[in-house]
Design an enzyme around this catalytic site. Structure first.
Site, PDB file in Angstrom:
ATOM      1  N   GLU A  76       0.822  -1.216   0.000  1.00 50.93           N
ATOM      2  CA  GLU A  76       0.000   0.000   0.000  1.00 50.93           C
ATOM      3  C   GLU A  76       0.851   1.259   0.000  1.00 50.93           C
ATOM      4  O   GLU A  76       1.975   1.255   0.503  1.00 50.93           O
ATOM      5  CB  GLU A  76      -0.833   0.052   1.292  1.00 50.93           C
ATOM      6  CG  GLU A  76      -1.789  -1.067   1.466  1.00 50.93           C
ATOM      7  CD  GLU A  76      -2.484  -1.004   2.820  1.00 50.93           C
ATOM      8  OE1 GLU A  76      -3.264  -1.899   3.095  1.00 50.93           O
ATOM      9  OE2 GLU A  76      -2.236  -0.051   3.605  1.00 50.93           O
ATOM     10  N   CYS A 121       3.996  -5.496  15.577  1.00 51.13           N
ATOM     11  CA  CYS A 121       3.293  -4.628  16.532  1.00 51.13           C
ATOM     12  C   CYS A 121       1.854  -5.133  16.728  1.00 51.13           C
ATOM     13  O   CYS A 121       1.183  -5.502  15.762  1.00 51.13           O
ATOM     14  CB  CYS A 121       3.261  -3.188  16.026  1.00 51.13           C
ATOM     15  SG  CYS A 121       4.908  -2.516  15.791  1.00 51.13           S
ATOM     16  N   CYS A 136      -1.867   1.471   8.279  1.00 51.71           N
ATOM     17  CA  CYS A 136      -1.168   0.602   7.336  1.00 51.71           C
ATOM     18  C   CYS A 136      -1.654  -0.840   7.426  1.00 51.71           C
ATOM     19  O   CYS A 136      -1.964  -1.358   8.469  1.00 51.71           O
ATOM     20  CB  CYS A 136       0.343   0.707   7.511  1.00 51.71           C
ATOM     21  SG  CYS A 136       1.053  -0.333   8.760  1.00 51.71           S
ATOM     22  N   ASN A 172      -6.711   4.023  15.117  1.00 54.57           N
ATOM     23  CA  ASN A 172      -7.744   3.879  14.099  1.00 54.57           C
ATOM     24  C   ASN A 172      -8.227   2.420  14.126  1.00 54.57           C
ATOM     25  O   ASN A 172      -7.575   1.555  13.558  1.00 54.57           O
ATOM     26  CB  ASN A 172      -7.047   4.197  12.756  1.00 54.57           C
ATOM     27  CG  ASN A 172      -7.995   4.697  11.712  1.00 54.57           C
ATOM     28  OD1 ASN A 172      -9.187   4.834  11.958  1.00 54.57           O
ATOM     29  ND2 ASN A 172      -7.457   4.950  10.538  1.00 54.57           N
ATOM     30  N   CYS A 222       5.891  -7.412   7.396  1.00 58.51           N
ATOM     31  CA  CYS A 222       6.812  -6.802   8.357  1.00 58.51           C
ATOM     32  C   CYS A 222       7.197  -7.821   9.411  1.00 58.51           C
ATOM     33  O   CYS A 222       6.385  -8.676   9.784  1.00 58.51           O
ATOM     34  CB  CYS A 222       6.131  -5.597   9.014  1.00 58.51           C
ATOM     35  SG  CYS A 222       7.228  -4.682  10.105  1.00 58.51           S
ATOM     36  N   SER A 273       8.519   5.603  16.156  1.00 61.25           N
ATOM     37  CA  SER A 273       7.200   5.153  16.625  1.00 61.25           C
ATOM     38  C   SER A 273       7.380   4.699  18.063  1.00 61.25           C
ATOM     39  O   SER A 273       7.812   3.576  18.306  1.00 61.25           O
ATOM     40  CB  SER A 273       6.712   3.976  15.776  1.00 61.25           C
ATOM     41  OG  SER A 273       6.599   4.373  14.449  1.00 61.25           O
ATOM     42  N   LEU A 274       7.078   5.575  18.986  1.00 58.37           N
ATOM     43  CA  LEU A 274       7.358   5.264  20.393  1.00 58.37           C
ATOM     44  C   LEU A 274       6.166   4.548  21.038  1.00 58.37           C
ATOM     45  O   LEU A 274       6.292   3.453  21.555  1.00 58.37           O
ATOM     46  CB  LEU A 274       7.700   6.552  21.142  1.00 58.37           C
ATOM     47  CG  LEU A 274       8.281   6.347  22.522  1.00 58.37           C
ATOM     48  CD1 LEU A 274       9.625   5.650  22.455  1.00 58.37           C
ATOM     49  CD2 LEU A 274       8.413   7.672  23.268  1.00 58.37           C
ATOM     50  N   SER A 307      10.444   6.576   9.247  1.00 56.52           N
ATOM     51  CA  SER A 307       9.768   6.317  10.511  1.00 56.52           C
ATOM     52  C   SER A 307      10.086   4.885  10.937  1.00 56.52           C
ATOM     53  O   SER A 307       9.785   3.930  10.231  1.00 56.52           O
ATOM     54  CB  SER A 307       8.260   6.481  10.307  1.00 56.52           C
ATOM     55  OG  SER A 307       7.584   6.046  11.452  1.00 56.52           O
TER      56      SER A 307
HETATM   57  S1  SF4 Z   1       3.387  -0.761  12.729  1.00 55.76           S
HETATM   58 FE1  SF4 Z   1       5.016  -0.664  11.199  1.00 55.76          FE
HETATM   59  S2  SF4 Z   1       6.758  -1.620  12.269  1.00 55.76           S
HETATM   60 FE2  SF4 Z   1       4.959  -2.244  13.416  1.00 55.76          FE
HETATM   61  S3  SF4 Z   1       4.338  -4.209  12.510  1.00 55.76           S
HETATM   62 FE3  SF4 Z   1       3.198  -2.595  11.450  1.00 55.76          FE
HETATM   63  S4  SF4 Z   1       4.400  -2.164   9.637  1.00 55.76           S
HETATM   64 FE4  SF4 Z   1       5.752  -3.235  11.076  1.00 55.76          FE
END
Ligand code: SF4
Length: 361
Positions: free
Chosen positions: A88, A125, A345, A302, A121, A226-227, A203
């Site tokens: 994307e 997360c 994302c 979101n 990825c 990204s904290l 980022s």
């Molecule tokens: S937020 Fe970013 S770093 Fe974390 S799993 Fe999703 S794509 Fe990967």
């Protein structure tokens, strides 16, 4: 794909592909300024050069397979790559075009494009839909560049438009550092799109050792972290990568990162209801940022279907912001651009895989 991808090459490399050297400048001009997608149309290149390029190289290696347009003007794209995997990218309209009373343009719209750096990825997360599909592969530099080029073409954007790039789509960009660095360079070629590294932001989820490596490369790119949490326990739950790179190691790496005097390191803080939206977290955050040229961006979580987290209350996010501002920390609340098109994302890709959502082909 037997043909090579021409967008994968820097100007220096293209000078070894076409000769004499000035042909590389002409080629870049056709690709990125005139946005010609057929070597045969590159009229000022000799016929044998055009034929050689056509035989050995491809210009576009992906296809836009779906597109969602938000009411705020943001457009989310899903690209199908040469091996049928999908990624994307999002065109975020930061400011609309403003017109004078006589209909002439006062200010052109400002855009930021959020691009992907990997298919899937590894970081995992807990709040991220991309993570659920696991990691498939890195994107090449050309595949990163192509997302932007396709968006320029699709929106008829002139090459001299001020577009900012954030490497914040699918994937951890520092986990694909060499290709990222090459894409930064290709974007910034003066004869091409000429997007200065100062208008590009990487980022990261905080791979401290890679932040150091990025610093050594001296690309002049901006850094965003990204904290999302201020203590290791919670961060580990939200971002398992924190086991390998804890908050202290990230902050140390950020302190070592060369920041342009007029710039700041951006700290992204995804605010999640009843998880990290309290004042105690705001206080800890202020302490963590001590001595860093920082700017905090609060982002509303979101929610997506079946997500275990909820969107925070507006008043709690505002209180969080007010506390930071009262302590002299620059803090903005990022509008949830593209909320109606699930701009977080991984959401478009997931909808495509599961066959939900509305598509415009
Ligand atoms: S937020 Fe970013 S770093 Fe974390 S799993 Fe999703 S794509 Fe990967």
């Amino acid at each position: 794909m037997s043909k090579k991808h021409i967008l994968n090459y820097t100007k220096d490399e293209l000078e070894n592909i076409v000769s004499p050297k000035f042909r590389a400048k002409q080629l870049i001009n056709w690709l990125y300024q005139k946005k010609v997608t057929n070597f045969g149309d590159m009229k000022n290149l000799p016929k044998d050069t055009r034929e050689m390029l056509d035989k050995n190289f491809t210009i576009l290696s992906s296809k836009i397979v779906s597109k969602q347009i938000s009411s705020d003007g943001s457009i989310k794209y899903l690209f199908k790559l040469h091996d049928n995997h999908t990624v994307e990218a999002v065109l975020l309209q930061m400011k609309p075009t403003i017109y004078n009373e006589d209909g002439s343009i006062k200010h052109l719209a400002k855009y930021t494009v959020c691009v992907s750096s990997q298919v899937g990825c590894k970081v995992g997360c807990a709040f991220c839909l991309t993570a659920k599909g696991g990691f498939i592969r890195d994107l090449s530099a050309g595949e990163i560049v192509e997302q932007i080029l396709q968006i320029y073409i699709d929106n008829n954007l002139e090459s001299n438009r001020r577009v900012n790039i954030v490497y914040m789509g699918m994937g951890e960009p520092l986990d694909n550092l060499d290709n990222l660095a090459k894409a930064v360079k290709i974007f910034s070629e003066l004869d091409g799109l000429s997007i200065s590294p100062h208008r590009q932001t990487v980022s990261t989820s905080g791979l401290s050792s890679k932040i150091d490596k990025l610093a050594k490369m001296d690309l002049g790119i901006n850094l965003a972290i990204s904290l999302h949490a201020v203590d290791d326990d919670l961060r580990q739950k939200l971002m398992p990568i924190n086991k390998a790179y804890n908050i202290a190691s990230i902050m140390d790496a950020v302190r070592r990162f060369p920041v342009n005097l007029r710039k700041k390191v951006m700290f992204e803080y995804l605010v999640i209801k009843d998880v990290n939206d309290d004042l105690a977290s705001a206080k800890k955050l202020v302490k963590l940022l001590n001595g860093i040229q920082a700017k905090v961006n609060l982002i509303f979580f979101n929610p997506y279907e079946d997500s275990q987290f909820q969107r925070p209350r507006v008043e709690d996010v505002k209180k969080f912001q007010e506390y930071l501002l009262s302590k002299g920390v620059i803090c903005t609340i990022r509008e949830s651009k593209g909320l109606d098109i699930s701009a977080a994302c991984g959401q478009l890709r997931e909808q495509n895989i599961n066959g939900v959502g509305q598509w415009q082909f």
